[in-house]
Design a protein around this motif. Structure first.
Motif, PDB file in Angstrom:
ATOM      1  N   SER A 130      15.055  -6.680 -50.492  1.00 37.59           N
ATOM      2  CA  SER A 130      15.139  -8.137 -50.457  1.00 37.59           C
ATOM      3  C   SER A 130      15.328  -8.703 -51.857  1.00 37.59           C
ATOM      4  N   MET A 131      15.867  -9.909 -51.914  1.00 42.77           N
ATOM      5  CA  MET A 131      16.001 -10.636 -53.172  1.00 42.77           C
ATOM      6  C   MET A 131      15.714 -12.096 -52.925  1.00 42.77           C
ATOM      7  N   ILE A 132      15.040 -12.749 -53.851  1.00 44.33           N
ATOM      8  CA  ILE A 132      14.699 -14.156 -53.724  1.00 44.33           C
ATOM      9  C   ILE A 132      14.695 -14.775 -55.117  1.00 44.33           C
ATOM     10  N   THR A 133      14.978 -16.074 -55.192  1.00 46.27           N
ATOM     11  CA  THR A 133      14.972 -16.800 -56.462  1.00 46.27           C
ATOM     12  C   THR A 133      13.652 -17.541 -56.612  1.00 46.27           C
ATOM     13  N   VAL A 134      13.027 -17.411 -57.791  1.00 39.73           N
ATOM     14  CA  VAL A 134      11.719 -18.024 -58.023  1.00 39.73           C
ATOM     15  C   VAL A 134      11.734 -18.791 -59.340  1.00 39.73           C
ATOM     16  N   LEU A 135      10.706 -19.654 -59.480  1.00 35.28           N
ATOM     17  CA  LEU A 135      10.514 -20.453 -60.682  1.00 35.28           C
ATOM     18  C   LEU A 135       9.024 -20.495 -61.013  1.00 35.28           C
TER      19      LEU A 135
ATOM     20  N   VAL B 197      15.258 -19.917 -64.306  1.00 31.93           N
ATOM     21  CA  VAL B 197      15.536 -19.379 -62.970  1.00 31.93           C
ATOM     22  C   VAL B 197      15.518 -17.841 -63.005  1.00 31.93           C
ATOM     23  N   THR B 198      14.828 -17.246 -62.030  1.00 22.71           N
ATOM     24  CA  THR B 198      14.550 -15.798 -62.021  1.00 22.71           C
ATOM     25  C   THR B 198      14.760 -15.250 -60.610  1.00 22.71           C
ATOM     26  N   ILE B 199      15.176 -13.977 -60.525  1.00 22.77           N
ATOM     27  CA  ILE B 199      15.334 -13.330 -59.230  1.00 22.77           C
ATOM     28  C   ILE B 199      14.277 -12.234 -59.083  1.00 22.77           C
ATOM     29  N   LEU B 200      13.749 -12.128 -57.861  1.00 21.25           N
ATOM     30  CA  LEU B 200      12.832 -11.048 -57.500  1.00 21.25           C
ATOM     31  C   LEU B 200      13.561 -10.085 -56.579  1.00 21.25           C
ATOM     32  N   VAL B 201      13.437  -8.808 -56.845  1.00 20.76           N
ATOM     33  CA  VAL B 201      13.990  -7.790 -55.961  1.00 20.76           C
ATOM     34  C   VAL B 201      12.880  -6.796 -55.625  1.00 20.76           C
ATOM     35  N   ASN B 202      12.909  -6.311 -54.407  1.00 21.54           N
ATOM     36  CA  ASN B 202      11.910  -5.340 -53.958  1.00 21.54           C
ATOM     37  C   ASN B 202      12.578  -3.983 -53.837  1.00 21.54           C
ATOM     38  N   ILE B 203      12.137  -3.044 -54.660  1.00 17.33           N
ATOM     39  CA  ILE B 203      12.736  -1.711 -54.731  1.00 17.33           C
ATOM     40  C   ILE B 203      11.676  -0.686 -54.329  1.00 17.33           C
ATOM     41  N   PRO B 204      12.014   0.324 -53.539  1.00 14.11           N
ATOM     42  CA  PRO B 204      11.048   1.396 -53.266  1.00 14.11           C
ATOM     43  C   PRO B 204      10.529   1.976 -54.577  1.00 14.11           C
ATOM     44  N   ALA B 205       9.216   2.125 -54.668  1.00 13.59           N
ATOM     45  CA  ALA B 205       8.594   2.532 -55.925  1.00 13.59           C
ATOM     46  C   ALA B 205       9.124   3.855 -56.439  1.00 13.59           C
ATOM     47  N   ASP B 206       9.494   4.760 -55.523  1.00 10.91           N
ATOM     48  CA  ASP B 206       9.973   6.069 -55.969  1.00 10.91           C
ATOM     49  C   ASP B 206      11.392   6.022 -56.522  1.00 10.91           C
ATOM     50  N   GLN B 207      12.098   4.897 -56.386  1.00 11.97           N
ATOM     51  CA  GLN B 207      13.458   4.785 -56.907  1.00 11.97           C
ATOM     52  C   GLN B 207      13.520   4.060 -58.261  1.00 11.97           C
TER      53      GLN B 207
END
Length: 367
Positions: A240-245, A263-273
């Protein structure tokens, strides 16, 4: 039967309700008897060889000087507003006051040019004699006699113009023209910002300091558009990706400018990658935060490939690897996207500091 020509040429008034009489061809025009420019008219020039009325000339000289002083005042006001008033708190370079600045700057410059033009016009019409000048054509290379004649004519023209005879006009003209010459140099500022350190820091750093002053670990992340604080559990799906402030940015002074930089983006990456290029201590369960501003020319890097975990900029196709510190893997960008340090507090995602390096392109204000 009455002859209409006799009636028209007799100069008699027509009978009530009749047509206006016409002028017989060949008779002098009545306009020739009228004085179009009276002697008291400030715009009326003297005739050929006629000496100026010194009393009227002095009056015209004062009027011209007043217009030159008005031009000087307008130019000084233009420069003062540009440097001083428009520069405070973001001023004319902020979004909110751009229209106001355009009105003031345009009005002051228009006043300067208009006053200068009116003053010069009155000077030419009222203080210069109407002397006929005959220009003779000769070979392109002038001889000594011609050069002497040119010098003499030039000095006579300067004398006739009054610029050597009337020091008040000469001084006020120079006074009015000097700021106008400086105005284009002042406008060179708009060719690009001077090297400063404003982009070395964003509102994230300011917000973190405020939060820490209140006894908190950092500032909470809010979702762009809803301003809702974000919990780590709300963003637990990999890919997932989302924009946060930062929380509270809408209340800051010149919020639009602050938002554009923070302006910043959050991404969720599997921890092992997650690879070595990513600062793992700044992640939360595989959630990583990067600046959304592309390091090429500042476009928003707003596209994300879930399968490859690549962040893409749609402007020039720069591609960043979110698993490896947002390093550039394709395109013209030369730097990685800066990473924002993350943590949690009471289940909410927070930022514990500002970006460790300036955001955006390298040619931005990174002095």
């Amino acid at each position: 039967m009455t002859d209409n020509n006799d009636t028209a040429g007799s100069g008699r008034e027509p009978a009530e309700g009749g047509a206006a009489p016409g002028r017989v061809v060949g008779t002098p025009s009545p306009a020739a008897e009228k004085q179009l420019l009276v002697s008291e008219d400030i715009s009326a020039p003297a005739g050929a060889g006629e000496e100026l009325d010194e009393k009227a000339a002095k009056r015209a000289e004062r009027v011209v000087a007043l217009f030159f002083l008005a031009a000087f005042a307008g130019s000084v006001a233009f420069i003062a507003y540009y440097i001083g008033w428009s520069g405070r708190d973001g001023g004319m370079h902020g979004i909110d006051r751009a229209r106001e600045s355009n009105y003031w700057l345009g009005g002051m410059m228009a006043l300067s040019f208009l006053a200068l033009a009116i003053g010069v016009t009155i000077w030419v019409r009222r203080l210069m004699t109407a002397k006929p000048i005959v220009q003779e054509r000769h070979e392109l290379q002038a001889d000594a006699q011609t050069r002497r004649e040119f010098t003499q004519d030039f000095l006579e023209g300067a004398h006739d113009s009054g610029i050597t005879k009337r020091p008040l006009l000469r001084r006020t003209l120079l006074l009015a023209a000097a700021p106008l010459g400086l105005a284009p140099l002042v406008l060179l500022r708009d060719l690009g910002p001077l090297p400063e350190k404003r982009l070395r820091h964003t509102y994230w750093g300011e917000a973190v300091k405020k939060a820490q002053a209140e006894g908190k670990k950092g500032v909470r992340l809010v979702v762009d558009g809803t301003n809702k604080p974000l919990k780590a559990s709300d963003f637990a799906s990999p890919g997932s990706m989302i924009t946060v402030l930062p929380e509270g940015i809408e209340e800051s002074h010149h919020a639009l400018n602050q938002i554009a930089k923070a302006v910043t983006i959050l991404v969720n990456i599997p921890a092992d990658q997650i690879k070595g290029g990513t600062e793992k201590n700044w992640t939360v369960n595989g959630i990583v935060a990067y600046s959304k501003i592309c390091t090429h020319v500042g476009c928003p890097a707003a596209l994300y490939e879930q399968t490859t975990h690549h962040i893409l900029c749609p402007c020039h196709q720069s591609t960043f690897d979110a698993t490896d510190g947002a390093k550039v893997i394709f395109g013209p960008a030369a730097r990685s996207l800066p990473q924002l340090p993350l943590a949690t507090e009471n289940g909410y995602l927070i930022a514990t500091g500002d970006f460790p390096e300036p955001i955006g392109p390298s040619f931005w204000e990174r002095g």
